[in-house]
Enzyme design. Sequence first.
Site, PDB file in Angstrom:
ATOM      1  CG  ASP A 265     -28.402   9.796  23.060  1.00  0.00           C
ATOM      2  OD1 ASP A 265     -28.393  10.800  24.085  1.00  0.00           O
ATOM      3  OD2 ASP A 265     -28.993   8.377  23.410  1.00  0.00           O
TER       4      ASP A 265
ATOM      5  CG  HIS B 249     -28.898  11.005  17.439  1.00  0.00           C
ATOM      6  ND1 HIS B 249     -30.416  10.181  18.259  1.00  0.00           N
ATOM      7  CD2 HIS B 249     -28.308   9.972  18.242  1.00  0.00           C
ATOM      8  CE1 HIS B 249     -30.195   9.119  18.043  1.00  0.00           C
ATOM      9  NE2 HIS B 249     -29.531   8.925  19.208  1.00  0.00           N
TER      10      HIS B 249
HETATM   11 NI    NI Z   1     -26.338   6.245  20.462  1.00  0.00          NI
END
Ligand code: NI
Length: 468
Positions: free
Chosen positions: A278, A420
């Site tokens: 993400d 991430h």
């Molecule tokens: Ni996020």
Amino acid sequence: MVVGCKNNSSVHKKRINKKRVFIAILILVILIFSIIGVTKKVTYLFSNEVHILENEEKYTLKIDYPIFHINKIDKKIKEYVNMKHDEFKDVVMASYKNINSKYDFILSVISNEYNSILNININTLSYTGGAHYNRDDFSLHYNKKTNEFMNISDFFIDEESFNKLDDLSYHYIMKLKETNNSMNFNEVWVRDGIIPNNSNYEHFVFKKDGLEIMFLPYQIAPWSYGEVKITIPYDKLNDLLKEEFRGDTEISKDENLIPEIRDISKFKNKKLVAFTFDDGPNTLTTKILLDNLDKYDARVTFFVLGSRIDSHSDILKRAFLQGNQIGSHTYSHKNLLLINRDSVLREINYTNEKIKEVIGEYPKLIRPPYGNTSIEIKSLSNLSTILWNVDTLDWKYRDKNKVCEEILKSARDGSIILLHDLYQSSVEGALMAMEKLQKEGYAFVTISEMASLKNIELNNKNTYFSLN
Ligand code: NI
């Protein structure tokens, strides 16, 4: 049983002891901090980016900004970021006891360089109660040849040429109606907001295909229209610009974007894991991941932020062409439960358009920020909502061994792992885990590949935490 991320088990035991001490200290620190009312802060410093993340009971905060290694610019950005950060913290502290819905603060920076001109936009979104987020924009325009900041009028030959921006802008704003007929501009309002002066044209970017101008919400249209962006191509503009700032009038032709296709039937009897990343794309760290996926026959899924696409479009395109899946993580990472219907739609639609601009197709998947969604949001997005069942907390630990351990501890057939790709430690930890898991008979697939291998037809009503 999965082998650990470190091979020596005594090392592992020592780590656990150390970990207990560390946790005890951490609890103490948090206690002290909560007594004196200071919140803890996680800062990650890259050589060319800074990320700050705070996820507290009363608020969430996300700051991402690049370091340009140009003193004049970095100083200005840092001052501005600190100012906005302090402002928000003051509001939180002032109302700390009676915050009902979680406050939120998002600061992000977009930059672009063309013809030695660096255009930088700092966007701040803050939610401190009320009907919608507050928005602040601040732009810097820097000439790398002269080492000076510039205003838009400095790019034009003279005042007369600058004044011609008026009719040009009007023309391209009206053209927006052709693609979106719900935009009914009020002529007086528009004319007022586009009078050529440096404050009406504070936010602009010289790009490959022309001068992009952003008009802020309320500047030329109602708040509900959001920001309005137009691009004036160089063939209409060059005559007005000083020679050194003129652009290329040959707009690059649309390329054929066909991703690598792989045969996934070989994974039929394997245990499957979907790695998802993400908050990117992020040129430097996403690249490390893409460079290494082939080693593990892996493809992954990226949930990207629309606001980052312009500055990282090449790496996004590469991820797509390699056969990875691109999903939406909305435009600016707002908590969708806090904003109204129109804003939710904008967050989703802007991102869909941005993704299509780069990879040639719309996304099929969405991961709402913080995993916050509702029946209404799902029906507005009309995309499959993909959450996760393995949270590595990678943004907090920033330690590749820890990331790898968390993955090995929790990964099962059908798992969706949250990571991430902003952080090098996350990318490296994921690759380490792939190496171990591959030996355990796992294969690494995108969300759509996993659904198809498991004969699951993803719909837009469910929320998927794993695929089994
Ligand atoms: Ni996020």
